[in-house]
Motif scaffolding. Structure first.
Motif, short mmCIF file in Angstrom:
data_model
loop_
_atom_site.label_atom_id
_atom_site.label_comp_id
_atom_site.label_asym_id
_atom_site.label_seq_id
_atom_site.Cartn_x
_atom_site.Cartn_y
_atom_site.Cartn_z
N UNK A 200 0.82 -1.21 0.00
CA UNK A 200 0.00 0.00 0.00
C UNK A 200 0.85 1.26 0.00
N UNK A 201 2.10 1.12 0.52
CA UNK A 201 3.04 2.24 0.56
C UNK A 201 4.42 1.75 0.12
N UNK A 202 5.33 2.70 -0.04
CA UNK A 202 6.70 2.35 -0.42
C UNK A 202 7.33 1.45 0.65
N UNK A 203 8.00 0.40 0.19
CA UNK A 203 8.68 -0.51 1.11
C UNK A 203 10.16 -0.68 0.78
N UNK A 204 10.51 -0.53 -0.49
CA UNK A 204 11.93 -0.73 -0.84
C UNK A 204 12.26 -0.11 -2.19
N UNK A 205 13.55 0.09 -2.38
CA UNK A 205 14.08 0.58 -3.65
C UNK A 205 14.90 -0.54 -4.27
N UNK A 215 12.99 0.86 2.55
CA UNK A 215 12.77 2.30 2.57
C UNK A 215 11.31 2.61 2.92
N UNK A 216 11.11 3.67 3.73
CA UNK A 216 9.76 4.09 4.08
C UNK A 216 9.27 5.26 3.24
N UNK A 217 10.22 6.05 2.74
CA UNK A 217 9.83 7.22 1.94
C UNK A 217 10.93 7.61 0.99
#
Length: 290
Positions: A200-205, A215-217
């Motif tokens: 649902x949101x950013x978790x990794x690069x 990563x969270x943001x």
């Protein structure tokens, strides 16, 4: 005299400067210089009033600045980093790479669109972990791991805005060469970025070599600060990637105006000059009512 700061020294910015100065304001134009001006790329300009023979964009640029200087407009070359309200909310504080400025009114005439990464996940996670404003969103990443994508002074400025809030801040250059001195508390990764992933949101690069970084943001700060990014940070409404203005160049933020390509529509010198004149006059009128 009241102070008007104009960001951008192209046709829109210089036209605004001429009208604001004639209206009695003290005017400073913040410029990135000819080499980074859109006019610099124009080999010949023919379809413009008063030009019997073609003129290069560089020559027209220089002519415009010379005319404005003759009536007392000050030009300063610096890289814009941020635009915020001053401490008393009665005017604006503009921060450049080399110096800071105070102004009673600001006219944005940069013509620059914000830059972003062209990789999977950037659009999908916009507002869900992908951000374009560290000052606006840093509070939401308290104690978390965040990254700023960029390799210049603007990227470093955004990373430093995150440091007091995040547990760890990364600077991801995406393969570009660093052009800023980064303090040790900011971790630098130079690999090319392949994707941003999550639920649902950013978790990794994901990097091009297949490795991943949790990563969270992710904050976009490629190149220099674009006009839409700067305007949005201070609360200006956008229309897509353009700054939304009324018929006189005013944004929804009192004292903040815009003109030229950053407002969309016809991307021509004639339109930029007209909008600059409107914004310059409107800024003077605004200052008289303060």
């Amino acid at each position: 005299m009241s102070k008007v700061l104009i960001i951008g020294s192209g046709p829109a910015g210089v036209s605004a400067a001429l009208y604001a100065r004639r209206g009695g304001a003290e005017v400073t134009v913040l410029s990135k210089g000819l080499a980074l001006s859109g006019l610099h790329k124009a080999e010949k300009i023919e379809n413009y009033y008063g030009l019997a023979e073609p003129v290069s964009g560089a020559e027209l640029y220089v002519r415009g600045i010379e005319g404005a200087r003759k009536i007392g407009v000050e030009f300063v070359e610096d890289e814009l980093l941020s635009l915020m309200f001053n401490d008393t909310f009665t005017g604006f504080q503009v921060t450049g790479k080399e110096q800071a400025f105070e102004a009673d009114a600001v006219i944005v005439a940069t013509g620059a669109a914000r830059q972003s990464l062209n990789v999977p996940g950037v659009k999908e996670f916009a507002g869900k972990g992908v951000s374009y404003c560290a000052t606006c969103d840093a509070f939401f990443y308290r104690g978390k791991t965040v990254a700023v994508v960029g390799a210049g002074v603007y990227a470093l400025h955004e990373a430093q805005a995150l440091l007091p809030h995040a547990a760890q801040v990364y600077l991801l250059t995406d393969g570009a060469e660093l052009s800023a001195e980064v303090p040790p508390e900011i971790k630098v990764r130079n690999e090319k970025i392949a994707a941003i992933e999550g639920g649902e949101r950013v978790e990794k690069i994901i990097f091009a070599d297949g490795t991943a970084l949790k990563m969270d943001g992710v904050f976009m700060a490629l190149g220099t600060a674009g006009s839409t990014t700067i305007a949005k940070k201070i609360g200006a409404q956008l229309d897509g990637n353009n700054i939304k203005i009324d018929d006189h160049g005013a944004t929804n933020v009192p004292g903040l105006f815009a003109a030229g390509d950053c407002t969309g529509g016809l991307l021509q010198i004639a339109k930029a000059v007209y909008q600059g004149a409107e914004a310059g006059l409107a800024a003077v009128k605004y200052l008289r009512t303060k």
